[in-house]
Design an enzyme around this catalytic site. Sequence first.
Site, PDB file in Angstrom:
ATOM      1  N   ARG A   1     -16.086  -4.285  -5.263  1.00 52.83           N
ATOM      2  CA  ARG A   1     -16.292  -4.783  -6.311  1.00 52.83           C
ATOM      3  C   ARG A   1     -17.820  -5.079  -6.241  1.00 52.83           C
ATOM      4  NH1 ARG A   1     -17.111 -10.046  -5.764  1.00 52.83           N
ATOM      5  NH2 ARG A   1     -16.406 -10.783  -7.915  1.00 52.83           N
TER       6      ARG A   1
ATOM      7  N   ASP B   1     -21.392 -14.766  -7.468  1.00 52.28           N
ATOM      8  CA  ASP B   1     -20.189 -15.149  -6.665  1.00 52.28           C
ATOM      9  C   ASP B   1     -20.697 -16.291  -5.839  1.00 52.28           C
ATOM     10  OD1 ASP B   1     -18.753 -13.288  -7.673  1.00 52.28           O
ATOM     11  OD2 ASP B   1     -18.863 -11.760  -6.155  1.00 52.28           O
TER      12      ASP B   1
ATOM     13  N   GLU C   1       1.487  -3.859  19.021  1.00 51.82           N
ATOM     14  CA  GLU C   1       1.175  -4.799  19.903  1.00 51.82           C
ATOM     15  C   GLU C   1      -0.373  -4.335  20.170  1.00 51.82           C
ATOM     16  OE1 GLU C   1       2.847  -7.346  20.815  1.00 51.82           O
ATOM     17  OE2 GLU C   1       4.304  -6.332  19.381  1.00 51.82           O
TER      18      GLU C   1
ATOM     19  N   PRO D   1      -7.150  -8.182  14.773  1.00 52.16           N
ATOM     20  CA  PRO D   1      -7.480  -9.793  14.978  1.00 52.16           C
ATOM     21  C   PRO D   1      -8.730  -9.908  16.070  1.00 52.16           C
ATOM     22  CG  PRO D   1      -5.240  -9.241  15.759  1.00 52.16           C
ATOM     23  CD  PRO D   1      -5.686  -7.767  15.214  1.00 52.16           C
TER      24      PRO D   1
HETATM   25 CL1  6GU Z   1      -7.495  -6.893  10.957  1.00 53.93          CL
HETATM   26  N1  6GU Z   1      -5.278  -7.122  11.750  1.00 53.93           N
HETATM   27  C1  6GU Z   1      -4.117  -7.827  12.202  1.00 53.93           C
HETATM   28  N2  6GU Z   1      -2.923  -7.280  12.859  1.00 53.93           N
HETATM   29  N3  6GU Z   1      -4.154  -9.377  12.124  1.00 53.93           N
HETATM   30  C2  6GU Z   1      -5.319  -9.477  11.711  1.00 53.93           C
HETATM   31  C3  6GU Z   1      -6.292  -9.224  11.202  1.00 53.93           C
HETATM   32  C4  6GU Z   1      -6.192  -7.794  11.326  1.00 53.93           C
HETATM   33  N4  6GU Z   1      -7.001  -9.857  10.775  1.00 53.93           N
HETATM   34  C5  6GU Z   1      -6.578 -11.191  10.897  1.00 53.93           C
HETATM   35  N5  6GU Z   1      -5.334 -11.008  11.359  1.00 53.93           N
END
Ligand code: 6GU
Length: 249
Positions: free
Chosen positions: A159, A174, A121, A94
């Site tokens: 794709r 697209d 975590e 994230p």
């Molecule tokens: Cl790549 N990993 C995780 N655990 N949560 C996420 C993510 C990735 N992308 C958005 N949320």
Amino acid sequence: MQIDILTLFPQMFQGPFSTGIFKRAIDRRLIQVNIHNIRDYTHDKSHTVDDYAYGGGAGMVLKPEPIFEAVESIKSDICLKEGGSELPIILLTPQGRLFCQQIAQELSRYSHLILICGRYEGVDERVREHLVTDEISIGDYVLGGGELAAMVVVDAVVRLLPGVLGSEASPLDDSYTTGLLEYPQYTRPDVYRGWAVPEVLLSGNHAQIAKWRHEQAILRTLKRRPELLDKANLGLEERQLIERLRKDS
Ligand code: 6GU
């Protein structure tokens, strides 16, 4: 393209990679996908992949050793095959840069990708500092792990590879490649429950149809994702149309 994915949950990839465009691309040898279990690169009896965080706090952290060893093992195989071409090593997290169509296009130019799925975590910071070359997130929300994110990235990249989509569908049309959302689509019947397909689409006038679709794409983008219009590749006439539509609304 060869794609190596490191994960603690290899079975999560079974469904997606055995159906649809992935399966077709694999069968036609346009892509080769290898799923590696990080646990296979541990050396202790209980195959430990995570441990407590130094400094305390809830949650386990993925240990560096199995991840480094897995990546190094994959890298040495690749080097034997084709020498020193550039090889992105991408951590799905994230905290990564936000994935978008432009990044999909960028990644589609490599002959190899290594994707590491984070879990728990977190991942020991030394993996970030000394092993990975890129970090990607698929959006501002938290998933249980990087596996689904890796599938999203691989789907968007694969794709775009030549020969993966049938010739009838071009990724160049697209949404997000044109910078506009797609226009409304209709198929038979021409009247369903009293709702008719727009006249122009039945007219056979291809120039009129193209114009209508383009205007609808602009209108839809203006209504739903106005911020995309600032980046879209539009001419003067189109900008004037947008100004008129903005004033009318
Ligand atoms: Cl790549 N990993 C995780 N655990 N949560 C996420 C993510 C990735 N992308 C958005 N949320």
